[in-house]
Design an enzyme around this catalytic site. Sequence first.
Site, mmCIF file in Angstrom:
data_model
loop_
_atom_site.group_PDB
_atom_site.id
_atom_site.type_symbol
_atom_site.label_atom_id
_atom_site.label_comp_id
_atom_site.label_asym_id
_atom_site.label_seq_id
_atom_site.Cartn_x
_atom_site.Cartn_y
_atom_site.Cartn_z
ATOM 1 N N ASP A 8 -28.529 7.398 -48.567
ATOM 2 C CA ASP A 8 -27.900 6.790 -48.077
ATOM 3 C C ASP A 8 -27.118 5.902 -47.855
ATOM 4 O OD1 ASP A 8 -27.474 7.050 -45.124
ATOM 5 O OD2 ASP A 8 -28.238 5.010 -44.901
ATOM 6 N N TYR A 10 -24.212 4.739 -45.519
ATOM 7 C CA TYR A 10 -23.760 3.593 -44.285
ATOM 8 C C TYR A 10 -25.330 2.578 -43.777
ATOM 9 C CZ TYR A 10 -20.468 7.021 -42.723
ATOM 10 O OH TYR A 10 -19.316 7.698 -43.391
ATOM 11 N N ARG A 39 -22.119 -0.096 -34.694
ATOM 12 C CA ARG A 39 -22.982 0.284 -35.259
ATOM 13 C C ARG A 39 -24.206 0.719 -34.279
ATOM 14 N NH1 ARG A 39 -24.780 3.806 -39.116
ATOM 15 N NH2 ARG A 39 -26.564 2.706 -39.829
ATOM 16 N N SER A 114 -25.533 11.936 -45.890
ATOM 17 C CA SER A 114 -25.342 10.838 -45.763
ATOM 18 C C SER A 114 -25.085 11.871 -43.752
ATOM 19 C CB SER A 114 -23.893 10.018 -45.432
ATOM 20 O OG SER A 114 -23.653 9.687 -44.012
ATOM 21 N N ASN A 115 -25.443 10.856 -42.474
ATOM 22 C CA ASN A 115 -25.185 11.565 -41.161
ATOM 23 C C ASN A 115 -23.284 12.077 -41.500
ATOM 24 O OD1 ASN A 115 -27.657 12.108 -40.348
ATOM 25 N ND2 ASN A 115 -27.869 10.449 -39.746
#
Lengths: 218, 218
Positions: A8, A10, A39, A114-115
């Site tokens: 991942d 972030y 966030r 990642s998203n």
Amino acid sequence: MVKAFVFDAYGTLFDVHSVKEECNKWFPEKGDAISTTWREKQLNYFFLRQLMERYEPFDQITRESLRYACKANGAQLTEKSEQALMEAYLNLGLFEEVEEVLSQLNDKRLVVFSNGSPGMIDPLVGRSDISGHIDEVLSADGVKQYKPVPGAYYYAQQELGLEKEDILFMSSNPWDITGASSYGFHTAWINRKGLQREEFDIQPEVEYDNLKGLLEWK
Amino acid sequence: MVKAFVFDAYGTLFDVHSVKEECNKWFPEKGDAISTTWREKQLNYFFLRQLMERYEPFDQITRESLRYACKANGAQLTEKSEQALMEAYLNLGLFEEVEEVLSQLNDKRLVVFSNGSPGMIDPLVGRSDISGHIDEVLSADGVKQYKPVPGAYYYAQQELGLEKEDILFMSSNPWDITGASSYGFHTAWINRKGLQREEFDIQPEVEYDNLKGLLEWK
């Protein structure tokens, strides 16, 4: 024998709170608060959009959550400051051990999953010191679904052309490591903040304070 | 002309933080902190389970989040205190204006639609002062999906046998009122805490401080 190490981005490789400095430049002394709300809302907004079946790419979600965070903290966002803060998200700092650990995993297939939409995650990885170590960058935007839904992990698996058990997935985010464990990857929770375990019947396989723990898997 | 007034339960009619008192009995001075974490984790856990496609009923989620909240606050939960606190969730207090407002809406079809499993929501409503005003209690457990997914609102609509536009839905929870608006109900956000609006392209139709605003719809 694991064939790919999938990270991942972030919070796991990159510190999302390194935007604090840029926030402080525009809104003195509010950097901490803005960065934290930013966030939190970012997570809240993509969870919500996924649940409501109203997918929008991560850059839009990041922009909307920034606007929320500034309002919440009495900071007047302008076109210029918004652009500067969105740009800061393309230049997040790496956690300190990341480059060294990845350089020791040279013989492995190293992947970022990642998203983040490609417009966010590609420049972030590309400009960073680990760019040379990363073999592939995958975005859940490829399937217009966000981790932790099974379809997102399935997408990454298909892109890699591997079996679930060939993949070791790493994340610092509890929802992400739980989602990947639920899907069936091998999982290592990079528990940077020393968080308490979730009260779930699904748990990550191992837990490390930071990425150095991965050197055991070499 | 709206044909049914549909109310969310937790946070909208009933104050989830009325468990604070029972928490304080077992864990003096920790009631506030436990109650806050309990609710946060409860939300987090059912979002996550829905996203991971691992549905479990709300009572299990409420129990797991209670366990998390107690650990997080250094409170040693026993079988007895766990049972007492879970029981407290069946006896939440109503917000102060609720009974009076509902009694003035006597000519309307009044419905509770909650994520709570029947074993939680039926006794809660049944033992409360509004029991006589409520025509139906619906649980999203009937379709094993949680609000705010469209399938949950669709289930409620089918159970009521109405068109979307016949339904006015009320919730205090931003994720719930956004989900219901996205689905297509008429929506009134009961913004009890004076929260900031979400930065979304989907917004509730109206916003009230508490349920008294509904009397405009009579």
